[in-house]
Design a protein around this motif. Sequence first.
Motif, PDB file in Angstrom:
ATOM      1  N   UNK A 259      -0.952   5.436 -19.763  1.00  0.00           N
ATOM      2  CA  UNK A 259      -1.273   6.821 -19.447  1.00  0.00           C
ATOM      3  C   UNK A 259      -1.244   6.977 -17.942  1.00  0.00           C
ATOM      4  N   UNK A 260      -0.980   8.200 -17.502  1.00  0.00           N
ATOM      5  CA  UNK A 260      -0.905   8.464 -16.063  1.00  0.00           C
ATOM      6  C   UNK A 260      -2.245   8.235 -15.368  1.00  0.00           C
TER       7      UNK A 260
ATOM      8  N   UNK B 139       1.978  14.833 -11.239  1.00  0.00           N
ATOM      9  CA  UNK B 139       2.330  15.016 -12.650  1.00  0.00           C
ATOM     10  C   UNK B 139       1.113  15.382 -13.493  1.00  0.00           C
ATOM     11  N   UNK B 140      -0.053  14.889 -13.124  1.00  0.00           N
ATOM     12  CA  UNK B 140      -1.269  15.209 -13.886  1.00  0.00           C
ATOM     13  C   UNK B 140      -1.694  16.655 -13.711  1.00  0.00           C
ATOM     14  N   UNK B 141      -1.265  17.288 -12.616  1.00  0.00           N
ATOM     15  CA  UNK B 141      -1.615  18.700 -12.429  1.00  0.00           C
ATOM     16  C   UNK B 141      -0.765  19.613 -13.301  1.00  0.00           C
ATOM     17  N   UNK B 142       0.391  19.113 -13.756  1.00  0.00           N
ATOM     18  CA  UNK B 142       1.275  19.922 -14.608  1.00  0.00           C
ATOM     19  C   UNK B 142       0.745  19.943 -16.038  1.00  0.00           C
ATOM     20  N   UNK B 143       1.095  20.982 -16.807  1.00  0.00           N
ATOM     21  CA  UNK B 143       0.651  21.008 -18.209  1.00  0.00           C
ATOM     22  C   UNK B 143       1.323  19.898 -19.033  1.00  0.00           C
TER      23      UNK B 143
ATOM     24  N   UNK C  37       0.826  -1.208   0.000  1.00  0.00           N
ATOM     25  CA  UNK C  37       0.000   0.000   0.000  1.00  0.00           C
ATOM     26  C   UNK C  37       0.860   1.257   0.000  1.00  0.00           C
ATOM     27  N   UNK C  38       1.981   1.240   0.710  1.00  0.00           N
ATOM     28  CA  UNK C  38       2.877   2.391   0.753  1.00  0.00           C
ATOM     29  C   UNK C  38       3.497   2.646  -0.616  1.00  0.00           C
ATOM     30  N   UNK C  39       3.947   1.573  -1.286  1.00  0.00           N
ATOM     31  CA  UNK C  39       4.521   1.721  -2.629  1.00  0.00           C
ATOM     32  C   UNK C  39       3.468   2.260  -3.583  1.00  0.00           C
ATOM     33  N   UNK C  40       2.264   1.703  -3.502  1.00  0.00           N
ATOM     34  CA  UNK C  40       1.165   2.144  -4.371  1.00  0.00           C
ATOM     35  C   UNK C  40       0.814   3.608  -4.102  1.00  0.00           C
ATOM     36  N   UNK C  41       0.799   4.002  -2.842  1.00  0.00           N
ATOM     37  CA  UNK C  41       0.487   5.391  -2.492  1.00  0.00           C
ATOM     38  C   UNK C  41       1.519   6.351  -3.085  1.00  0.00           C
ATOM     39  N   UNK C  42       2.809   5.980  -3.009  1.00  0.00           N
ATOM     40  CA  UNK C  42       3.847   6.836  -3.565  1.00  0.00           C
ATOM     41  C   UNK C  42       3.708   6.969  -5.071  1.00  0.00           C
ATOM     42  N   UNK C  43       3.393   5.868  -5.753  1.00  0.00           N
ATOM     43  CA  UNK C  43       3.223   5.918  -7.210  1.00  0.00           C
ATOM     44  C   UNK C  43       2.021   6.772  -7.588  1.00  0.00           C
ATOM     45  N   UNK C  44       0.920   6.597  -6.879  1.00  0.00           N
ATOM     46  CA  UNK C  44      -0.292   7.360  -7.186  1.00  0.00           C
ATOM     47  C   UNK C  44      -0.105   8.841  -6.877  1.00  0.00           C
ATOM     48  N   UNK C  45       0.594   9.150  -5.789  1.00  0.00           N
ATOM     49  CA  UNK C  45       0.869  10.554  -5.455  1.00  0.00           C
ATOM     50  C   UNK C  45       1.702  11.215  -6.548  1.00  0.00           C
TER      51      UNK C  45
ATOM     52  N   UNK D 274       6.846  15.113 -18.706  1.00  0.00           N
ATOM     53  CA  UNK D 274       7.256  14.186 -19.766  1.00  0.00           C
ATOM     54  C   UNK D 274       8.263  13.156 -19.249  1.00  0.00           C
ATOM     55  N   UNK D 275       9.307  13.647 -18.575  1.00  0.00           N
ATOM     56  CA  UNK D 275      10.398  12.755 -18.157  1.00  0.00           C
ATOM     57  C   UNK D 275       9.960  11.837 -17.018  1.00  0.00           C
ATOM     58  N   UNK D 276       9.429  12.411 -15.940  1.00  0.00           N
ATOM     59  CA  UNK D 276       9.039  11.597 -14.795  1.00  0.00           C
ATOM     60  C   UNK D 276       7.834  10.721 -15.119  1.00  0.00           C
ATOM     61  N   UNK D 277       6.915  11.234 -15.936  1.00  0.00           N
ATOM     62  CA  UNK D 277       5.752  10.436 -16.344  1.00  0.00           C
ATOM     63  C   UNK D 277       6.157   9.233 -17.176  1.00  0.00           C
ATOM     64  N   UNK D 278       7.092   9.453 -18.102  1.00  0.00           N
ATOM     65  CA  UNK D 278       7.578   8.334 -18.925  1.00  0.00           C
ATOM     66  C   UNK D 278       8.288   7.301 -18.060  1.00  0.00           C
ATOM     67  N   UNK D 279       9.063   7.759 -17.068  1.00  0.00           N
ATOM     68  CA  UNK D 279       9.772   6.836 -16.186  1.00  0.00           C
ATOM     69  C   UNK D 279       8.799   6.007 -15.347  1.00  0.00           C
TER      70      UNK D 279
END
Length: 181
Positions: free
Chosen positions: A91-92, A58-62, A45-53, A69-74
């Motif tokens: 997709x995010x 990233x979804x709030x950014x344009x 759950x902790x790993x999942x929470x970090x990924x979702x956060x 782009x970079x962190x989302x692709x990673x």
Amino acid sequence: MRNYRCYSKTTKTPARPFEKERLDRELKLCGEYGLRCKREIWRVQTVLKKMRDTARILLTLPEEDNRRKIEGAALLRRCLRLGLLDESKLKLDYVLSLTVQNFLERRLQTVIFKLGLAKSIHHARTLVRQRHIRVGKRMVTIPSFMVRVDSEKHIDFWPSSPYGGGRPGRVARRNQQTGRA
């Protein structure tokens, strides 16, 4: 002398320790996936929470932002490599819909059971802990090992294991000596 200990926590305990629905849900997951304790669920759950956060930030950014782009692709590459997402859902937004069950399905213990190398989910955990399983050319003794998609076809018994054609175990050798089959 330096202290190289890592102080970051791997789990977070629930805020309400005696919530009936959560306790029942966790107990069901422990039984279904053969987990040792609820801390294994909390770690996922902790790993999942970090990924979702991360995905939420990233979804709030344009769209054209470099960080997105970079962190989302990673993040998407990591989910794809672990088998959490497939090619059609890169997709995010889909990272936000991941569940604990998606992670538990990718554990070595579960994958061994699904491949038919073990009779039960509990037998799969025992095989891993007793050093009978290898992934590629490496022996893996951790049931919570996250199996990558490309490593899944390389899961097999260790060559010197009795299951992998090695020397028979203690009981089998004793039975051979006494003449029992």
